[in-house]
Design an enzyme around this catalytic site. Structure first.
Site, PDB file in Angstrom:
ATOM      1  CB  THR A   1     -16.594  13.489 -21.185  1.00  0.00           C
ATOM      2  OG1 THR A   1     -15.368  13.930 -20.659  1.00  0.00           O
ATOM      3  CG2 THR A   1     -16.840  14.166 -22.507  1.00  0.00           C
TER       4      THR A   1
ATOM      5  CG  ASN B   1     -20.058   7.622  -8.671  1.00  0.00           C
ATOM      6  OD1 ASN B   1     -19.210   7.797  -9.538  1.00  0.00           O
ATOM      7  ND2 ASN B   1     -21.346   7.779  -8.886  1.00  0.00           N
TER       8      ASN B   1
END
Lengths: 436, 436
Positions: free
Chosen positions: B191, B431
């Site tokens: 976000t 990641n």
């Protein structure tokens, strides 16, 4: 379901084709770098090329040529120099290359198509090319597909080749193809090339339409790192030497031919995606429930191209949130309440809400898909040569065993697929450490 | 040229605002996770939200609220749970959150806006949130900007905050902003949030138009990993407490306000781009010679988002070929003969052709831009907490010293910019290794 079988022979499996690949001294490594594909007779020719606004001279040349004349006899492909961003001199080099091939084959220069791959901004080594043309013509052979497949590659780890055969009436019709492309180990070697041969007789307009659709369902549906090249080219010849009736409009025969053409292109495209830099597995994203095929493909491509999804797959992490987020930003409207996500056979999300699932089983599924992670790492790291020893069955096994992500976005009747590979440390390593 | 000066105070620099940030027990780490921003009076409110089709409940809530009523008193933001993909229950949670804030502040619930960031698919911990609301209200302060900035972040390495002041007539007008966002260390924490406060008086339509344009020139012009979030929100309040004349149409005053609003948004956007996972430098791409601003921005974003360009910059490699290739595939038509590329002051390509250049100097330029590579690696790797000790001058230095890539694509009069960061090993590491 498939109405064809795989055969050996690559681009020389269809009748009336010869090919060759030689080392002409264009690549500094001394590896094979000049390929020639020749049809015994003038063949219907179709092409799909890069949509980049920075294009190589050979792309401009082929586009003009195919606009003027929908047929060709020969395709010359050099590896080593891309002949892109080389200005007017690059254009003259392209014309001179075509003329040299025409002269050696004793055919009109308008019947010669061209492709290049290699370093952007470098002119083709014309002396070496011109000296090589008589040699590659002399090497032409009806079993020359592997040699050609080996001479068009640059940073690829493996050769990419396929041939399929189907029956039309009582006669066989064959389509063969070779391709090159992977992520970019070398800077400026961003090219995807594919050459397809077919011995059916088909009208130029129909052949071009079939090829364009097949390209959308294959080469335009893969994503390695999102970077489109200056030189991307797909050229397909159809020479009619199967002696089957000419196909001039859509119908059962045309559909059969197009389906086989699509299968050839999809095999080559998947082989390219699987060969992405540092990749340990092929990812296939299947999207259903869309309003049209293009929308489905768009969602599939966005998921397959997401750096976050790709790195999660490399980490063997069944991260449905990243898949949902990528689907949502694909630019295709859907109601999130309809979103359904599966990884292999494991349901991760339904009606837009996450489900409890067996994380271990999902992670195992991801691990198993990359079980054959026998990518020759040393070759990737040193970028010295290509591993031409990887046999076809290994390549086939890697391609036929992808990680499958299935996503349904609604109640539409259309579906689409896209392919990619996982994102590993090696991708960054290779692309950062190489210095121009 | 800039008609304003930087001041301290962040979102509480403009008159009539208070804010707070507390640890309410939403984040498992126990770090601050609940922020509240309150205007003393009802403020004109504008918003720009994610265009993803998978959206959080708070985004739907704010969109509906701002459609019904172009003003607000308070913004509540929680970190820890995204409240996205949480179905009808998530919607009810959003409404309950707004009502709890309204009750604690004794204002109508329609005056409360909401934002969430955290794990997709997780409901907000409502017990903790409801217990926290009276506490965050009690903590409201005219110096509470840093506390709020610290409570909205998740995986960010640093807090992001700015305030600018200009004179309108003889009175000061101020705009402050805080933001969160970086690449995604945590899965599903994709976000980008930004909250802007302003004490000018401006009409709702004009304020929304200004904000939309400013967003295009800032938050919509950055790219970290290309993944748009389910929760992205930019909310801006204008409460009129500067006591300057109301701005109701475009003109000198409006332009001045919009320029300052854009500068606030650009600072925050660049801070987000610089904070990308594993990033060692900020990249600014300046495109000129385009037919319109959007086309220029599109080219700039494509270059800034190219994995190949990003990894070349990380490798300190002046690889113009990758820049040219990215420009070419941006979907903006141009003549490649007009392409010009500069790295800093070093001309790499002109008239579509590569120039000889001092590679060492170019590589040095890239190294110098990342000289302050003092990113706290341990924090990235362990993802344990945020480094709130990095002082504003260090952050400013990192942002004010980007790698600048300048590209001209023709003779058009429009230009545009985009920002990104380099792609390092750590991006993949972070990641891939995090497991849900």
């Amino acid at each position: 379901m498939a109405d064809w079988q795989e055969i050996s022979g690559g681009i020389t499996a269809p009748r009336g084709y010869r090919s060759a690949g030689i080392a002409a001294g264009l690549k500094p490594s001394g590896l094979p770098d000049l390929a020639l594909i020749v049809s015994d007779v003038e063949a219907i020719a179709a092409g799909v090329f890069t949509i980049s606004h920075v294009k190589a001279a050979c792309v401009d040349y082929c586009r003009q040529s195919l606009q003027a004349k929908h047929s060709a006899r020969a395709i010359l492909c050099n590896a080593g120099q891309a002949n892109a961003a080389t200005g007017h001199q690059g254009w003259l080099d392209a014309i001179e290359s075509a003329m040299a091939v025409a002269q050696a084959l004793n055919i009109p220069s308008e019947s010669v198509l061209l492709a290049s791959t290699g370093v952007i901004g470098q002119r083709i080594r014309m002396d070496a090319l011109k000296a090589g043309i008589p040699k590659v013509v002399a090497a032409l052979s009806e079993t020359g597909s592997d040699a050609a497949a080996g001479a068009i590659i640059t940073t690829d780890l493996v050769r990419k080749s396929i041939a399929l055969e189907t029956m039309m009436g009582d006669r066989p019709v064959r389509i063969g193809g070779i391709a090159k492309g992977s992520g970019m180990i070398h800077p400026n070697m961003a090219t995807m090339l594919a050459f397809v041969t077919c011995d059916a007789a088909v009208s130029p307009t129909l052949w071009q339409q079939m090829l364009s659709r097949a390209a959308d369902r294959s080469f335009n549906s893969i994503t390695v790192d999102g970077d489109t090249s200056t030189n991307d080219s797909l050229i397909a010849l159809a020479n009619g030497q199967s002696r089957t009736p000419a196909i001039t409009e859509m119908g059962a025969e045309a559909e059969k031919l197009e389906a086989m053409l699509t299968a050839v292109c999809q095999h080559l495209a998947k082989a390219i995606a699987r060969d992405g830099e540092g990749a340990t597995c092929l990812i296939e994203v299947q999207v259903t429930g869309a309003q049209d095929e293009q929308a489905a493909r768009q969602v599939a491509k966005t998921i397959a191209g997401s750096s976050l999804v790709k790195s999660a797959i490399f980490g063997r992490d069944p991260n449905w949130g990243r898949i949902a987020a990528a689907a949502g930003r694909a630019g295709v409207p859907f109601e999130q309440e309809n979103l359904k996500i599966k990884l292999g056979d494991i349901l991760l999300m339904e009606n837009g809400q996450p489900l409890p699932f067996d994380k271990k089983a999902a992670s195992e599924y991801l691990k198993q898909a990359a079980a054959d992670a026998s990518v020759p790492k040393d070759l990737v790291a040193t970028n010295m040569s290509n591993d031409l020893s990887v046999d076809r069955s290994t390549i086939k096994q890697r391609i036929d065993n992808p990680v499958i992500i299935s996503v349904s976005i609604g109640n539409g009747s259309s579906s689409g697929k896209a392919w990619g590979c996982d994102l590993s440390y090696d991708y960054v390593k290779i692309n950062a450490e190489y210095t121009t």
